[in-house]
Design a protein around this motif. Sequence first.
Motif, PDB file in Angstrom:
ATOM      1  N   GLU A  59       0.843  -1.204   0.000  1.00 29.79           N
ATOM      2  CA  GLU A  59       0.000   0.000   0.000  1.00 29.79           C
ATOM      3  C   GLU A  59       0.871   1.245   0.000  1.00 29.79           C
ATOM      4  O   GLU A  59       1.899   1.295   0.681  1.00 29.79           O
ATOM      5  CB  GLU A  59      -0.908   0.007   1.236  1.00 29.79           C
ATOM      6  CG  GLU A  59      -1.851   1.194   1.291  1.00 29.79           C
ATOM      7  CD  GLU A  59      -2.781   1.142   2.496  1.00 29.79           C
ATOM      8  OE1 GLU A  59      -3.507   2.131   2.726  1.00 29.79           O
ATOM      9  OE2 GLU A  59      -2.767   0.116   3.210  1.00 29.79           O
ATOM     10  N   ARG A 107       0.331   5.398   0.557  1.00 33.26           N
ATOM     11  CA  ARG A 107      -0.591   6.455   0.961  1.00 33.26           C
ATOM     12  C   ARG A 107       0.031   7.801   0.630  1.00 33.26           C
ATOM     13  O   ARG A 107       1.150   8.097   1.058  1.00 33.26           O
ATOM     14  CB  ARG A 107      -0.874   6.352   2.467  1.00 33.26           C
ATOM     15  CG  ARG A 107      -1.909   7.315   2.990  1.00 33.26           C
ATOM     16  CD  ARG A 107      -2.651   6.699   4.184  1.00 33.26           C
ATOM     17  NE  ARG A 107      -1.723   6.091   5.106  1.00 33.26           N
ATOM     18  CZ  ARG A 107      -1.338   6.646   6.261  1.00 33.26           C
ATOM     19  NH1 ARG A 107      -1.792   7.841   6.599  1.00 33.26           N
ATOM     20  NH2 ARG A 107      -0.513   6.033   7.067  1.00 33.26           N
ATOM     21  N   GLU A 135       3.745  -0.812   4.083  1.00 35.41           N
ATOM     22  CA  GLU A 135       3.139   0.439   3.630  1.00 35.41           C
ATOM     23  C   GLU A 135       4.184   1.543   3.480  1.00 35.41           C
ATOM     24  O   GLU A 135       5.160   1.606   4.241  1.00 35.41           O
ATOM     25  CB  GLU A 135       2.073   0.899   4.629  1.00 35.41           C
ATOM     26  CG  GLU A 135       1.346   2.170   4.230  1.00 35.41           C
ATOM     27  CD  GLU A 135       0.299   2.592   5.250  1.00 35.41           C
ATOM     28  OE1 GLU A 135       0.041   3.793   5.355  1.00 35.41           O
ATOM     29  OE2 GLU A 135      -0.242   1.712   5.947  1.00 35.41           O
TER      30      GLU A 135
END
Length: 312
Positions: A96, A98, A152
């Motif tokens: 992921e 962000r 992440e």
Amino acid sequence: MFALRTGQDDRAGARFAGVGPVAALRERMVLPKWLRRPARLLKRLNDGEIAPPPYAATMLTVGFFAITGVYGAYVGGRMPDYAQAVTARTGFAVDEVRVIGHQHTSEIDILDQLGLDGWTSLIGFNAETARERVASLPWVEVASVRKVYPDEIEVQIKEREPFAIWQRGSELSVIEENGRVIAPFAGGALSGLPQVIGLGADRDAAGFIAKMAKHPEVASRVRAYVRVAERRWDLKLNNGMTVKLPEYGEEEAIVSLIAFDKQGGLLSRDVSAVDMRIPDRLVLQLTPDAMERRTAELDAQAKARKKAGKRT
């Protein structure tokens, strides 16, 4: 004396009789502390006191080839790739991303700068190098890239502040207040920015627009600010009118323009240009339609005077 020495030698020979060379060597020297434990382990294995675990030979073979592979990767300069592959397959693959703070910067452009693939490991990912690449994007002023374990990446950016659209020839660019070009103008939400035109307009626009902001009666009608010969400004109004300001005393000229508009609605008339470059004089240029109407009016007045003269 000779017999005594001989007896001592015989006893020494008896002491080491039947003892192997390794044992004799152990009797004659003391191993360093860090070698004593491995030596005792080897002796116990040799004496059969410790039984090797099942498949020990297989495990040793696998370990040997693993060490050989790691060494080969190190020598061949492929160690980072090797580490990436191993750690990615053990639960540390980036899953992921962000992105925070982006408005004009595309997420796709940011992902391209991160350089991720399907098996990028968070452990081997270089956050500082990625931050430098993200910071090189046109709109990005400040960037930070942070690894959030286990899978992440967080990217936070602060974008540059758009101030105006600068036109040079047919080229349109978004600029900051200091005149620095941010990126080519692509329309959209930035269409509402002030438009400045001409050489030097990028550099001088901030100061002049700040002056115009004091006179919203005119500023609200301006479609573009045109820098002429890097010395003075023309105002292009929304209705197509051009106001030619003088090189010096521009604010005084604007105040006069507002007064003329209040008195006779100057800015709403069929005038294509208002020339204020000559002190104490206002020169108006009519639009083609207004000029045609004015010519017709003058002709009608001339005919009327001619008829009146014939009657007398």
